[in-house]
Write an enzyme that holds these catalytic residues in place. Structure first.
Site, short mmCIF file in Angstrom:
data_model
loop_
_atom_site.label_atom_id
_atom_site.label_comp_id
_atom_site.label_asym_id
_atom_site.label_seq_id
_atom_site.Cartn_x
_atom_site.Cartn_y
_atom_site.Cartn_z
N GLU A 141 -51.13 -8.02 31.60
CA GLU A 141 -51.14 -7.80 33.05
C GLU A 141 -52.34 -6.97 33.48
O GLU A 141 -52.92 -7.19 34.54
CB GLU A 141 -49.82 -7.16 33.50
CG GLU A 141 -49.67 -5.67 33.28
CD GLU A 141 -49.45 -5.25 31.82
OE1 GLU A 141 -49.44 -4.04 31.55
OE2 GLU A 141 -49.28 -6.14 30.96
N CYS B 38 -45.58 -4.68 25.37
CA CYS B 38 -45.78 -3.38 24.72
C CYS B 38 -44.43 -2.75 24.36
O CYS B 38 -43.77 -3.21 23.43
CB CYS B 38 -46.65 -2.48 25.58
SG CYS B 38 -47.37 -1.09 24.67
N HIS C 57 -51.41 -5.50 26.74
CA HIS C 57 -51.09 -5.50 28.17
C HIS C 57 -51.84 -6.61 28.90
O HIS C 57 -52.86 -6.35 29.56
CB HIS C 57 -51.41 -4.13 28.78
CG HIS C 57 -50.43 -3.08 28.45
ND1 HIS C 57 -49.30 -2.85 29.20
CD2 HIS C 57 -50.38 -2.20 27.42
CE1 HIS C 57 -48.59 -1.86 28.66
NE2 HIS C 57 -49.23 -1.46 27.58
#
Length: 234
Positions: free
Chosen positions: A213, A112, A211
């Protein structure tokens, strides 16, 4: 066998926990979990002047540039949009660290803000407020709420090797890459917002706008750690 050491960039922010209300070094735990899941040892890196950036990079095997606040527009020759919120300490520390990482051909993953930082470091520029361009806020629908949309990836690119030709991704950003500078664009959302960039001339330099994660997707982190192994044997 020792695990590779992967640095993760972080904030210094006011925070509260238990009886404490003070400044703290912060990074979402999801980054730490994904680096561990990829087989590496995570080390959190707070913003720093880093007059010894090369020495620090020499102790790392890989670098994750985490998400966060907007980059100072002056760094890519623009005036600030009213919605732009920056953290100059992160910009200064991370750009210095990134320059040293690139000099050392250290594997780098940008997430990001981290992808946007890569673009700026490679001479590119950013769109400061996507709703002005798209006419909607689908990439950041509400505070703390992730958007969801499809993305597709360039055939033969590292992004395609990791994610396949297409994937459903999440997003939480109001800015995006305008010009990638010397990076190659290898991923796009269905509205043509740039979703992935990479440097094919290096062992591993990849940026993703979403994202992974937070999706619990270790694949880009695993690819980073795999590139660490290539670097060690190269």
């Amino acid at each position: 066998m020792n695990r590779p050491i992967v640095g993760i960039s972080a904030y210094v922010e006011a925070a509260r926990w238990g009886v404490w209300d003070t400044r703290a070094v912060l990074v979402p735990e999801a980054y730490v979990r994904m680096v561990r899941a990829a087989g590496a040892r995570p080390v959190v890196l707070p913003p720093d002047d880093l007059d010894d950036a090369a020495a620090l990079i020499g102790r790392l095997d890989g670098l994750v540039l985490a998400g966060g606040a907007d980059i100072e527009p002056a760094r890519y020759g623009a005036d600030a949009h009213p919605t732009t919120k920056t953290r100059p300490d992160r910009d200064a520390g991370e750009l210095t660290l990134l320059a040293a990482a690139l000099d050392a051909d250290l594997p780098v993953l940008g997430v990001c803000r981290g992808m946007e930082l890569l673009a700026v470091a490679y001479g590119g520029s950013l769109l400061q407020h996507l709703p002005d361009v798209l006419g909607n806020g689908r990439h950041q629908p509400a505070p703390g709420v992730y958007g969801a949309h499809p993305a597709h990836f360039a055939p033969g690119s590292r992004a395609e090797q990791i994610f396949g030709p297409a994937a459903e991704v999440n997003s939480y950003h109001h800015q995006a890459i305008d010009s990638p500078g010397k990076l190659s664009v290898t991923g796009w959302a269905d509205d043509d917002v740039i979703e992935a960039v990479e440097d094919p001339d290096r062992r591993f330099v990849l940026g993703v706008q979403w994202h992974p994660e937070e999706m619990g997707d270790p694949r880009p982190f695993e690819a980073l750690v795999a590139a660490v192994g290539m670097r060690a044997s190269g």
